[in-house]
Design a protein around this motif. Sequence first.
Motif, PDB file in Angstrom:
ATOM      1  N   GLU A 198       0.851  -1.181   0.000  1.00  0.00           N
ATOM      2  CA  GLU A 198       0.000   0.000   0.000  1.00  0.00           C
ATOM      3  C   GLU A 198       0.886   1.230   0.000  1.00  0.00           C
ATOM      4  N   LYS A 199       0.511   2.235  -0.778  1.00  0.00           N
ATOM      5  CA  LYS A 199       1.371   3.408  -0.960  1.00  0.00           C
ATOM      6  C   LYS A 199       1.202   4.405   0.192  1.00  0.00           C
ATOM      7  N   LEU A 200       1.777   4.073   1.342  1.00  0.00           N
ATOM      8  CA  LEU A 200       1.737   4.998   2.462  1.00  0.00           C
ATOM      9  C   LEU A 200       3.103   5.029   3.129  1.00  0.00           C
ATOM     10  N   ILE A 218       6.576   5.750   8.087  1.00  0.00           N
ATOM     11  CA  ILE A 218       6.716   6.432   9.379  1.00  0.00           C
ATOM     12  C   ILE A 218       5.437   7.160   9.768  1.00  0.00           C
ATOM     13  N   SER A 219       4.946   8.034   8.887  1.00  0.00           N
ATOM     14  CA  SER A 219       3.747   8.822   9.205  1.00  0.00           C
ATOM     15  C   SER A 219       2.454   8.080   8.873  1.00  0.00           C
ATOM     16  N   LEU A 220       2.549   7.010   8.074  1.00  0.00           N
ATOM     17  CA  LEU A 220       1.385   6.238   7.591  1.00  0.00           C
ATOM     18  C   LEU A 220       0.444   7.085   6.748  1.00  0.00           C
ATOM     19  N   SER A 221       0.970   8.148   6.156  1.00  0.00           N
ATOM     20  CA  SER A 221       0.179   9.020   5.295  1.00  0.00           C
ATOM     21  C   SER A 221       0.252   8.550   3.843  1.00  0.00           C
ATOM     22  N   TYR A 260       8.902   3.256   1.920  1.00  0.00           N
ATOM     23  CA  TYR A 260       8.137   4.416   1.482  1.00  0.00           C
ATOM     24  C   TYR A 260       8.233   5.529   2.523  1.00  0.00           C
ATOM     25  N   PHE A 261       8.426   6.769   2.043  1.00  0.00           N
ATOM     26  CA  PHE A 261       8.552   7.912   2.936  1.00  0.00           C
ATOM     27  C   PHE A 261       7.788   9.105   2.367  1.00  0.00           C
ATOM     28  N   GLN A 262       7.284   9.929   3.257  1.00  0.00           N
ATOM     29  CA  GLN A 262       6.513  11.103   2.849  1.00  0.00           C
ATOM     30  C   GLN A 262       7.426  12.295   2.596  1.00  0.00           C
ATOM     31  N   GLY A 263       7.146  13.027   1.520  1.00  0.00           N
ATOM     32  CA  GLY A 263       7.829  14.284   1.228  1.00  0.00           C
ATOM     33  C   GLY A 263       9.265  14.122   0.788  1.00  0.00           C
ATOM     34  N   ARG A 264       9.822  15.222   0.259  1.00  0.00           N
ATOM     35  CA  ARG A 264      11.241  15.216  -0.075  1.00  0.00           C
ATOM     36  C   ARG A 264      11.923  16.525   0.331  1.00  0.00           C
ATOM     37  N   GLY A 265      11.140  17.429   0.944  1.00  0.00           N
ATOM     38  CA  GLY A 265      11.705  18.697   1.384  1.00  0.00           C
ATOM     39  C   GLY A 265      12.572  18.549   2.624  1.00  0.00           C
TER      40      GLY A 265
END
Length: 246
Positions: A2-4, A7-10, A23-28
């Motif tokens: 699943e694409k989440l 760490i944040s499960l977003s 999978y990780f959120q954001g790149r900033g």
Amino acid sequence: FEKLCSISLSHINVYACLVCGKYFQGRGLKSHAYIHSVQLSHHVFLNLHTLKFYCLPDNYEIIDSSLEDITYVLKPTFTAQHIAHLDKQAKLSRAYDGTTYLPGIVGLNNIKANDYANAVLQALSNVPPLRNYFLEEENYRRIQRPPGDIMFLLVQRFGELMRKLWNPRNFKAHVSPHEMLQAVVLCSKKNFQITKQGDGVEFLSWFLNALHAALGGTKRKKKSEWGEVLGGPSGAAVPLLNSCSP
């Protein structure tokens, strides 16, 4: 998977690390992907929505045609000409580990107790009219559903799974049905789950009728393309259900 974000499960703005596969959120700056790239020196990431590649922490886009195989595995596409020839050739494909497989005849991962659903999904993926309809996303991409309707998620996920099962350029000779099963759990209100066994015939009946309803069908619906694919001129799911029964 699943694409989440792991760490944040977003589900928002998720990137896949092409070194370790997480999978990780954001790149900033200070994002989970950014921190991961600094701490572990993993530098190439793929945005799972835009299918663009980036180098972190420098944060620039990577444009390289050799990466196209990766994006195709994530989102395979089929032309009408390709679909028309699926049953006319039996050409084996080679996975990256050297094993060979026949597209459409590949395994589905058992996550926990989802083998009853896997059996149904694999059987349906080899019903030519049903397969052909879902391989070409254009057949249903523009269908309008009421705001807040979650049932169309079944259509989207089943189409994605169908294209991955028939992908002639898979990296492995098996596919994960995780996102498809998550949609089943949600849309069935947990009547069918991943963590405990279900009845295959009950799942087949529910699934076909749920697809039919999500694509705008009703028992009174006049003849339509989808109605013919699923159950004949009347548009009911029963004929296909009966043809799939032992």
